[in-house]
Write a protein that holds these residues in place. Sequence first.
Motif, PDB file in Angstrom:
ATOM      1  N   GLU A   1       0.863  -1.177   0.000  1.00 12.19           N
ATOM      2  CA  GLU A   1       0.000   0.000   0.000  1.00 12.19           C
ATOM      3  C   GLU A   1       0.896   1.223   0.000  1.00 12.19           C
ATOM      4  O   GLU A   1       1.710   1.392   0.907  1.00 12.19           O
ATOM      5  CB  GLU A   1      -0.914  -0.010   1.229  1.00 12.19           C
ATOM      6  N   VAL A   2       0.761   2.052  -1.025  1.00 16.53           N
ATOM      7  CA  VAL A   2       1.566   3.266  -1.137  1.00 16.53           C
ATOM      8  C   VAL A   2       0.646   4.436  -1.456  1.00 16.53           C
ATOM      9  O   VAL A   2      -0.053   4.412  -2.469  1.00 16.53           O
ATOM     10  CB  VAL A   2       2.643   3.149  -2.247  1.00 16.53           C
ATOM     11  N   TRP A   3       0.610   5.435  -0.597  1.00 16.14           N
ATOM     12  CA  TRP A   3      -0.198   6.617  -0.881  1.00 16.14           C
ATOM     13  C   TRP A   3       0.608   7.619  -1.701  1.00 16.14           C
ATOM     14  O   TRP A   3       1.839   7.620  -1.661  1.00 16.14           O
ATOM     15  CB  TRP A   3      -0.708   7.265   0.407  1.00 16.14           C
ATOM     16  N   PHE A   4      -0.075   8.446  -2.449  1.00  9.02           N
ATOM     17  CA  PHE A   4       0.589   9.503  -3.216  1.00  9.02           C
ATOM     18  C   PHE A   4      -0.383  10.662  -3.422  1.00  9.02           C
ATOM     19  O   PHE A   4      -1.598  10.495  -3.337  1.00  9.02           O
ATOM     20  CB  PHE A   4       1.108   8.996  -4.564  1.00  9.02           C
ATOM     21  N   THR A   5       0.174  11.828  -3.660  1.00  7.43           N
ATOM     22  CA  THR A   5      -0.617  13.034  -3.879  1.00  7.43           C
ATOM     23  C   THR A   5      -0.551  13.420  -5.344  1.00  7.43           C
ATOM     24  O   THR A   5       0.532  13.433  -5.941  1.00  7.43           O
ATOM     25  CB  THR A   5      -0.094  14.194  -3.016  1.00  7.43           C
ATOM     26  N   ILE A   6      -1.712  13.718  -5.937  1.00  8.17           N
ATOM     27  CA  ILE A   6      -1.735  14.093  -7.349  1.00  8.17           C
ATOM     28  C   ILE A   6      -0.982  15.408  -7.547  1.00  8.17           C
ATOM     29  O   ILE A   6      -1.297  16.419  -6.918  1.00  8.17           O
ATOM     30  CB  ILE A   6      -3.179  14.225  -7.857  1.00  8.17           C
ATOM     31  N   PRO A   7       0.026  15.416  -8.410  1.00  2.30           N
ATOM     32  CA  PRO A   7       0.801  16.635  -8.647  1.00  2.30           C
ATOM     33  C   PRO A   7       0.090  17.566  -9.630  1.00  2.30           C
ATOM     34  O   PRO A   7      -0.983  17.227 -10.161  1.00  2.30           O
ATOM     35  CB  PRO A   7       2.091  16.088  -9.264  1.00  2.30           C
ATOM     36  N   GLU A   8       0.654  18.741  -9.865  1.00  6.31           N
ATOM     37  CA  GLU A   8       0.133  19.599 -10.924  1.00  6.31           C
ATOM     38  C   GLU A   8       0.207  18.834 -12.237  1.00  6.31           C
ATOM     39  O   GLU A   8       1.250  18.277 -12.581  1.00  6.31           O
ATOM     40  CB  GLU A   8       0.926  20.896 -11.013  1.00  6.31           C
ATOM     41  N   ALA A   9      -0.908  18.794 -12.962  1.00  8.42           N
ATOM     42  CA  ALA A   9      -0.964  17.988 -14.190  1.00  8.42           C
ATOM     43  C   ALA A   9      -2.054  18.528 -15.099  1.00  8.42           C
ATOM     44  O   ALA A   9      -3.064  19.050 -14.632  1.00  8.42           O
ATOM     45  CB  ALA A   9      -1.243  16.523 -13.850  1.00  8.42           C
ATOM     46  N   VAL A  10      -1.849  18.404 -16.402  1.00  7.42           N
ATOM     47  CA  VAL A  10      -2.843  18.876 -17.358  1.00  7.42           C
ATOM     48  C   VAL A  10      -4.115  18.036 -17.269  1.00  7.42           C
ATOM     49  O   VAL A  10      -4.106  16.893 -16.800  1.00  7.42           O
ATOM     50  CB  VAL A  10      -2.308  18.843 -18.810  1.00  7.42           C
ATOM     51  N   ASN A  11      -5.203  18.606 -17.729  1.00  7.82           N
ATOM     52  CA  ASN A  11      -6.499  17.942 -17.719  1.00  7.82           C
ATOM     53  C   ASN A  11      -6.469  16.668 -18.552  1.00  7.82           C
ATOM     54  O   ASN A  11      -5.911  16.637 -19.642  1.00  7.82           O
ATOM     55  CB  ASN A  11      -7.554  18.903 -18.281  1.00  7.82           C
ATOM     56  N   GLY A  12      -7.060  15.597 -18.003  1.00  3.75           N
ATOM     57  CA  GLY A  12      -7.159  14.368 -18.782  1.00  3.75           C
ATOM     58  C   GLY A  12      -6.566  13.160 -18.080  1.00  3.75           C
ATOM     59  O   GLY A  12      -6.426  13.134 -16.851  1.00  3.75           O
ATOM     60  N   ASP A  13      -6.201  12.156 -18.868  1.00  6.54           N
ATOM     61  CA  ASP A  13      -5.761  10.870 -18.343  1.00  6.54           C
ATOM     62  C   ASP A  13      -4.272  10.876 -17.997  1.00  6.54           C
ATOM     63  O   ASP A  13      -3.446  11.393 -18.761  1.00  6.54           O
ATOM     64  CB  ASP A  13      -6.014   9.768 -19.370  1.00  6.54           C
ATOM     65  N   HIS A  14      -3.963  10.244 -16.871  1.00 12.19           N
ATOM     66  CA  HIS A  14      -2.574  10.058 -16.448  1.00 12.19           C
ATOM     67  C   HIS A  14      -2.417   8.632 -15.944  1.00 12.19           C
ATOM     68  O   HIS A  14      -3.402   7.953 -15.616  1.00 12.19           O
ATOM     69  CB  HIS A  14      -2.203  11.080 -15.369  1.00 12.19           C
ATOM     70  N   TYR A  15      -1.160   8.175 -15.864  1.00 17.02           N
ATOM     71  CA  TYR A  15      -0.912   6.763 -15.577  1.00 17.02           C
ATOM     72  C   TYR A  15      -0.036   6.610 -14.340  1.00 17.02           C
ATOM     73  O   TYR A  15       0.951   7.331 -14.160  1.00 17.02           O
ATOM     74  CB  TYR A  15      -0.265   6.097 -16.794  1.00 17.02           C
ATOM     75  N   VAL A  16      -0.419   5.656 -13.506  1.00 18.97           N
ATOM     76  CA  VAL A  16       0.315   5.355 -12.285  1.00 18.97           C
ATOM     77  C   VAL A  16       1.004   4.002 -12.464  1.00 18.97           C
ATOM     78  O   VAL A  16       0.361   3.004 -12.820  1.00 18.97           O
ATOM     79  CB  VAL A  16      -0.636   5.312 -11.070  1.00 18.97           C
ATOM     80  N   TRP A  17       2.314   3.996 -12.218  1.00 17.01           N
ATOM     81  CA  TRP A  17       3.112   2.783 -12.382  1.00 17.01           C
ATOM     82  C   TRP A  17       3.664   2.349 -11.037  1.00 17.01           C
ATOM     83  O   TRP A  17       4.058   3.177 -10.221  1.00 17.01           O
ATOM     84  CB  TRP A  17       4.268   3.029 -13.361  1.00 17.01           C
ATOM     85  N   VAL A  18       3.707   1.035 -10.822  1.00 19.70           N
ATOM     86  CA  VAL A  18       4.234   0.468  -9.577  1.00 19.70           C
ATOM     87  C   VAL A  18       5.429  -0.422  -9.917  1.00 19.70           C
ATOM     88  O   VAL A  18       5.332  -1.303 -10.775  1.00 19.70           O
ATOM     89  CB  VAL A  18       3.157  -0.339  -8.834  1.00 19.70           C
ATOM     90  N   LYS A  19       6.540  -0.178  -9.225  1.00 16.37           N
ATOM     91  CA  LYS A  19       7.775  -0.924  -9.503  1.00 16.37           C
ATOM     92  C   LYS A  19       8.259  -1.663  -8.252  1.00 16.37           C
ATOM     93  O   LYS A  19       8.376  -1.072  -7.179  1.00 16.37           O
ATOM     94  CB  LYS A  19       8.866   0.039  -9.977  1.00 16.37           C
TER      95      LYS A  19
END
Length: 217
Positions: A59-77
């Motif tokens: 379980e890893v929490w994260f805060t959404i950064p400044e980003a343009v409107n639309g789809d973004h992708y979260v990757w787990v390594k």
Amino acid sequence: PNAQVANGVENYYDDTLTAVGSGVSPGQSIQVYWDLIQEWDGEAGLLNASSGNPDGTFEVWFTIPEAVNGDHYVWVKDVSTGETVMAETLEAAPDDGAVMVGASLELSPDSGLEDDEITIMGYGYSSETEIDPNEVLITGTIETVPGTLDIEDEILVLSPTAPESDELGSWTATFNIPTVADGYEYDDYTITAQETAGGVINTVPVDLVIGASITLD
């Protein structure tokens, strides 16, 4: 490993989300990335890290950064194996499993008296796009006819008049709280701001309180 993000329907700048999953190396570093698998460069990269649990879950929490409107992708390594997967969303979201970032507004401060200067900040808009000066609206109780109070939409004049978002879809401007002489009451108001040509608009209006207020820490 497999990985999911709890909510991808529509999220906003500074929201906190959690990536969860299983099949990782127990006790080893699990890293979460935004859009690209790299060190954070101000736009994309490493957001946070934690350790795999003894049973291989994480379980890893994260805060959404400044980003343009639309789809973004979260990757787990999984750092120990190098294996990397895209985190899918657990709720209804874009078909490709992306996290959707919507437009939002913040005010600083979010209350005040007439003529006080307020800073308005927009996040999650399109990249390098002007805000339509005729579509920055304040909505609430306004006395447009003497003796008659109605819920009205009025244009809120910003400085600069038509701010432009940066490459991350963020922008900032100021305005002065409208006056009682202009028909405004001591009350709660909402503000929306839309891009030119009917572009992106904040889907959740931000609240402005006109009148005296007390803040407790």
